[in-house]
Scaffold this motif. Structure first.
Motif, PDB file in Angstrom:
ATOM      1  N   THR A  28       0.833  -1.207   0.000  1.00 41.68           N
ATOM      2  CA  THR A  28       0.000   0.000   0.000  1.00 41.68           C
ATOM      3  C   THR A  28       0.863   1.250   0.000  1.00 41.68           C
ATOM      4  N   LYS A  29       1.936   1.225   0.786  1.00 42.19           N
ATOM      5  CA  LYS A  29       2.845   2.377   0.853  1.00 42.19           C
ATOM      6  C   LYS A  29       3.547   2.590  -0.487  1.00 42.19           C
ATOM      7  N   LEU A  30       4.065   1.518  -1.080  1.00 43.22           N
ATOM      8  CA  LEU A  30       4.789   1.640  -2.345  1.00 43.22           C
ATOM      9  C   LEU A  30       3.865   2.103  -3.471  1.00 43.22           C
ATOM     10  N   ILE A  31       2.646   1.557  -3.521  1.00 38.48           N
ATOM     11  CA  ILE A  31       1.693   1.957  -4.561  1.00 38.48           C
ATOM     12  C   ILE A  31       1.290   3.414  -4.370  1.00 38.48           C
ATOM     13  N   GLY A  32       1.083   3.800  -3.102  1.00 36.94           N
ATOM     14  CA  GLY A  32       0.727   5.188  -2.832  1.00 36.94           C
ATOM     15  C   GLY A  32       1.813   6.165  -3.233  1.00 36.94           C
ATOM     16  N   GLU A  33       3.068   5.697  -3.230  1.00 45.72           N
ATOM     17  CA  GLU A  33       4.190   6.556  -3.616  1.00 45.72           C
ATOM     18  C   GLU A  33       4.493   6.481  -5.102  1.00 45.72           C
ATOM     19  N   GLY A  34       3.703   5.678  -5.839  1.00 44.19           N
ATOM     20  CA  GLY A  34       3.834   5.702  -7.285  1.00 44.19           C
ATOM     21  C   GLY A  34       4.360   4.456  -7.935  1.00 44.19           C
ATOM     22  N   LEU A  35       4.727   3.422  -7.183  1.00 41.89           N
ATOM     23  CA  LEU A  35       5.209   2.176  -7.782  1.00 41.89           C
ATOM     24  C   LEU A  35       3.997   1.332  -8.162  1.00 41.89           C
ATOM     25  N   THR A  36       3.569   1.439  -9.406  1.00 48.65           N
ATOM     26  CA  THR A  36       2.323   0.802  -9.830  1.00 48.65           C
ATOM     27  C   THR A  36       2.519   0.057 -11.147  1.00 48.65           C
ATOM     28  N   LEU A  37       1.479  -0.676 -11.504  1.00 51.98           N
ATOM     29  CA  LEU A  37       1.396  -1.369 -12.784  1.00 51.98           C
ATOM     30  C   LEU A  37       0.092  -0.987 -13.461  1.00 51.98           C
ATOM     31  N   PRO A  38       0.013  -1.069 -14.782  1.00 58.18           N
ATOM     32  CA  PRO A  38      -1.277  -0.843 -15.447  1.00 58.18           C
ATOM     33  C   PRO A  38      -2.329  -1.809 -14.909  1.00 58.18           C
ATOM     34  N   ALA A  87       7.405   6.779  -8.615  1.00 58.04           N
ATOM     35  CA  ALA A  87       6.602   7.053  -9.807  1.00 58.04           C
ATOM     36  C   ALA A  87       7.488   7.124 -11.044  1.00 58.04           C
ATOM     37  N   ASP A  88       8.667   7.711 -10.892  1.00 56.67           N
ATOM     38  CA  ASP A  88       9.604   7.790 -12.015  1.00 56.67           C
ATOM     39  C   ASP A  88      10.102   6.400 -12.407  1.00 56.67           C
ATOM     40  N   ILE A  89      10.318   5.538 -11.416  1.00 55.36           N
ATOM     41  CA  ILE A  89      10.764   4.169 -11.708  1.00 55.36           C
ATOM     42  C   ILE A  89       9.707   3.419 -12.506  1.00 55.36           C
ATOM     43  N   SER A  90       8.435   3.576 -12.133  1.00 54.85           N
ATOM     44  CA  SER A  90       7.359   2.886 -12.835  1.00 54.85           C
ATOM     45  C   SER A  90       7.304   3.275 -14.309  1.00 54.85           C
ATOM     46  N   LYS A  91       7.645   4.553 -14.608  1.00 55.47           N
ATOM     47  CA  LYS A  91       7.609   5.021 -15.990  1.00 55.47           C
ATOM     48  C   LYS A  91       8.886   4.645 -16.747  1.00 55.47           C
ATOM     49  N   ALA A  92      10.038   4.799 -16.095  1.00 52.81           N
ATOM     50  CA  ALA A  92      11.314   4.602 -16.790  1.00 52.81           C
ATOM     51  C   ALA A  92      11.725   3.135 -16.859  1.00 52.81           C
ATOM     52  N   VAL A  93      11.449   2.376 -15.784  1.00 47.46           N
ATOM     53  CA  VAL A  93      11.871   0.962 -15.726  1.00 47.46           C
ATOM     54  C   VAL A  93      10.663   0.120 -15.304  1.00 47.46           C
ATOM     55  N   PRO A  94       9.709  -0.086 -16.191  1.00 44.27           N
ATOM     56  CA  PRO A  94       8.508  -0.852 -15.812  1.00 44.27           C
ATOM     57  C   PRO A  94       8.810  -2.307 -15.475  1.00 44.27           C
ATOM     58  N   GLN A  95      10.014  -2.783 -15.871  1.00 49.30           N
ATOM     59  CA  GLN A  95      10.378  -4.163 -15.522  1.00 49.30           C
ATOM     60  C   GLN A  95      10.472  -4.351 -14.011  1.00 49.30           C
ATOM     61  N   PHE A  96      10.862  -3.275 -13.293  1.00 52.49           N
ATOM     62  CA  PHE A  96      11.011  -3.428 -11.843  1.00 52.49           C
ATOM     63  C   PHE A  96       9.674  -3.682 -11.150  1.00 52.49           C
ATOM     64  N   PRO A  97       8.664  -2.824 -11.313  1.00 55.38           N
ATOM     65  CA  PRO A  97       7.385  -3.127 -10.645  1.00 55.38           C
ATOM     66  C   PRO A  97       6.749  -4.422 -11.149  1.00 55.38           C
ATOM     67  N   ALA A  98       6.953  -4.745 -12.439  1.00 54.90           N
ATOM     68  CA  ALA A  98       6.349  -5.972 -12.977  1.00 54.90           C
ATOM     69  C   ALA A  98       6.923  -7.202 -12.290  1.00 54.90           C
ATOM     70  N   THR A  99       8.249  -7.275 -12.184  1.00 58.25           N
ATOM     71  CA  THR A  99       8.881  -8.453 -11.558  1.00 58.25           C
ATOM     72  C   THR A  99       8.732  -8.418 -10.039  1.00 58.25           C
ATOM     73  N   PHE A 100       8.786  -7.228  -9.452  1.00 55.32           N
ATOM     74  CA  PHE A 100       8.645  -7.128  -7.989  1.00 55.32           C
ATOM     75  C   PHE A 100       7.256  -7.567  -7.548  1.00 55.32           C
ATOM     76  N   PHE A 101       6.222  -6.996  -8.146  1.00 48.82           N
ATOM     77  CA  PHE A 101       4.865  -7.341  -7.737  1.00 48.82           C
ATOM     78  C   PHE A 101       4.514  -8.779  -8.139  1.00 48.82           C
ATOM     79  N   GLY A 102       5.014  -9.226  -9.281  1.00 47.24           N
ATOM     80  CA  GLY A 102       4.724 -10.605  -9.692  1.00 47.24           C
ATOM     81  C   GLY A 102       5.290 -11.624  -8.723  1.00 47.24           C
ATOM     82  N   LEU A 103       6.533 -11.427  -8.317  1.00 51.04           N
ATOM     83  CA  LEU A 103       7.191 -12.374  -7.416  1.00 51.04           C
ATOM     84  C   LEU A 103       6.617 -12.313  -6.011  1.00 51.04           C
TER      85      LEU A 103
END
Length: 273
Positions: A129-139, A153-169
Motif C-alpha cells: 500500500t505504501k509503495l503503490i501510494g508513492e507511485g510504484l504501480t502497474l497498469p 513514480a519515475d521508476i514505474s515510468k522509466a523501468v517498468p520491468q522493476f514493478p512488474a517483476t517485484f509485484f509478480g514475485l
C-alpha cells in the motif's frame, strides 16, 4: 526398518485396517500424502524459479537497475523475515507435538504459526500500500486518491520491468502464505475455522478502501473459504500427525522461498547513502 515402522495388512481386512489406521505400502519409505506434497512442491519450485530468474535477468540486463528501498522498507522486510523464521520454529514444534499425540499443543503451535503468517501478510500488505501510494504501480492497479510523484513514480515510468517483476514475485509468495494460513487453520480447527475465515473476509472487504488493491485481493480468502468448506463437508476427517507433517512441508517451502526473495529483491535493491 520401514516395514517395522508401518504395519501392512492384506486386502480383505478393510475394517481391521481402518480400526488401526494402517497405511498402504510406502514408496521410497514415505506414505502417499507425503509423496504427493513433495511432488507438488517440486512443481511449485519451478514456478518460483521462473519468477526469480525473470527478476534476476531483468536486474542484470537493465542498466541502471532501480534501488528504491530505504531504511524503512528494509526494516519492515526484516521484521517480515523474522515472522516467517519464527513460524518455522512453531511449525516444527507443532509437528513434534502431533507425533507424541499431544492434541492441545499441536493446535496451539499451529495457531501460533498462523499468527506469524498472518503478521507477515499484514506487514506485506502495508508495504504494498505504501509503495503503490508513492507511485510504484502497474497498469490495471487501482489509482491512488492523489496522483503520486517522486522516485517510485519515475521508476514505474522509466523501468517498468522493476514493478512488474517485484509485484509478480511478491504477489505469488504472498498468495502462497495466505493459502498456507488457511491450510493450517483447516488442520488445526477443522469446521470451526470456516466462520472465522468468513468474518475475516467480510471485515477486510468492508474496511479496506475501494482504491486499495487489497479491496479486491481480499477475495482470495472467499475462494479459500469455499474450497475449504467443500473439502471439510465432502470428506470430514480428524487430521492426524501425518497430516500435520505434510502441512509442515508446505509451510517450510514457503519460508524457504522467502529466504531467496529477501536478499535478492530487497537487500540487493537497497539505496546505500
Amino acid at each position: 526398518m520401514v516395514e517395522a515402522a508401518i504395519e501392512h495388512s492384506p486386502v480383505g481386512h478393510g475394517s481391521h485396517a481402518a480400526a488401526h489406521g494402517d497405511y498402504e505400502a510406502p514408496l521410497f519409505g514415505a506414505y502417499s500424502k507425503k509423496i504427493g506434497m513433495w511432488l507438488f512442491l517440486a512443481s511449485d519450485s519451478l514456478t518460483f524459479g521462473a519468477l526469480l530468474f525473470a527478476f534476476s535477468y531483468n536486474r542484470i540486463y537493465t542498466n541502471p537497475w532501480p534501488t528504491p528501498f530505504h531504511v524503512a522498507s528494509i526494516t519492515n522486510a526484516t521484521i517480515m523475515t523474522a515472522c516467517l523464521l519464527s513460524s518455522s520454529l512453531t511449525m516444527v514444534l507443532g509437528v513434534f507435538a502431533a507425533q507424541r499425540g499431544d492434541r492441545a499443543w499441536t493446535r496451539n503451535w499451529l495457531l501460533a504459526t498462523m499468527v506469524f503468517g498472518t503478521a507477515f501478510i499484514v506487514l506485506h500488505g502495508m508495504e504494498w500500500t505504501k509503495l503503490i501510494g508513492e507511485g510504484l504501480t502497474l497498469p490495471g492497479f487501482p489509482k491512488p486518491a492523489t496522483a503520486a510523484s517522486g522516485e517510485l513514480a519515475d521508476i514505474s515510468k522509466a523501468v517498468p520491468q522493476f514493478p512488474a517483476t517485484f509485484f509478480g514475485l511478491t504477489a505469488m509468495h504472498m498468495l502462497h502464505v495466505t493459502i498456507g494460513v488457511i491450510y493450517l487453520g483447516v488442520v488445526a480447527m477443522r469446521k470451526w475455522f470456516l466462520p472465522v475465515l468468513g468474518v475475516i473476509w467480510l471485515a477486510g472487504f468492508l474496511l479496506i478502501p475501494s482504491d486499495n488493491i487489497f479491496h479486491y485481493g481480499i477475495h482470495a480468502l472467499l475462494i479459500g473459504l469455499a474450497v475449504a468448506a467443500i473439502i471439510l463437508y465432502l470428506k470430514p476427517k480428524d487430521y492426524d500427525a501425518h497430516d500435520v507433517e505434510v502441512s509442515g512441508l508446505y509451510w517450510h517451502f514457503v519460508d524457504l522461498v522467502w529466504m531467496f526473495i529477501f536478499p535478492l529483491v530487497y537487500l540487493m535493491s537497497t539505496k546505500i547513502s
